[in-house]
Scaffold this motif. Sequence first.
Motif: not given
Length: 232
Positions: A59-64, A133-134, A140-150, A178-186
């Motif tokens: 639960l990090d901030r950049r996870k959206g 929606p990271s 800091s950013l998502e380099v790939f995202g194993i969670s999505y593949i799980e 794939c959305v802008d995770g820093n944008n609520v509307r997206s």
Amino acid sequence: CRSLNRADLIIASSNMTANLAKDLTTTPVITIYPTYMLVKSNETRSKKLHTNLLSLCRLDRRKGLIESAHALANLKDEGLDFHWDIAGSGPIENELRNLVSELNLSDKVTFHGIVDERNKESLLKKASIFIMPSYQLDRSLEVFGISYIEAAKEGVPSIAGKIGGAPEAVLNGQTGWCVDGNNVRSIQTALSEALKSKELVEKMGINAKARFDQELSGSKVFKQLLQSITDL
């Protein structure tokens, strides 16, 4: 750079990181997605209630997730039904719990904390949409995202970010959004589309599982790794 140049081959975890490496070295760089540990299952995709949402991550901030909570509060006000399971812990956990309460989402959200593998698998099997929606925060950013593949392994499409390696893990419009995770509307637009169309979620879930089985299962990527080493 010296270490990179001494190597015979560099194996990157995403095309994004491969491109970064190519700017620093003349050593050949290839991409093999790091899904070695994910074993293909012969089980059929489980039936799911398409309003079951899941976030399973640190639960990090950049996870959206803060932005996702605001998006879901808006959709609740529009009368859309859903239940959001959140598993994991991290620096924004208390903030997220408080926000869920402030937004009157407590009846729609269950916090599970850190889960073991058995409970993790159970949550993934009943989920219909994976939400993470990271976005980039500082460096800091998502380099790939194993969670999505799980999630894809269980036939679950994802709402992912649109930067870093996330768009390689989730194919926009095919295996998720794939959305802008820093944008609520997206985020809200993607969630609204998903919650209003069981058929679309089902289609993307089938696509996600098919891609995993055909390209990203552990046996597939391990063969790629062995072949790359053999070719040297």
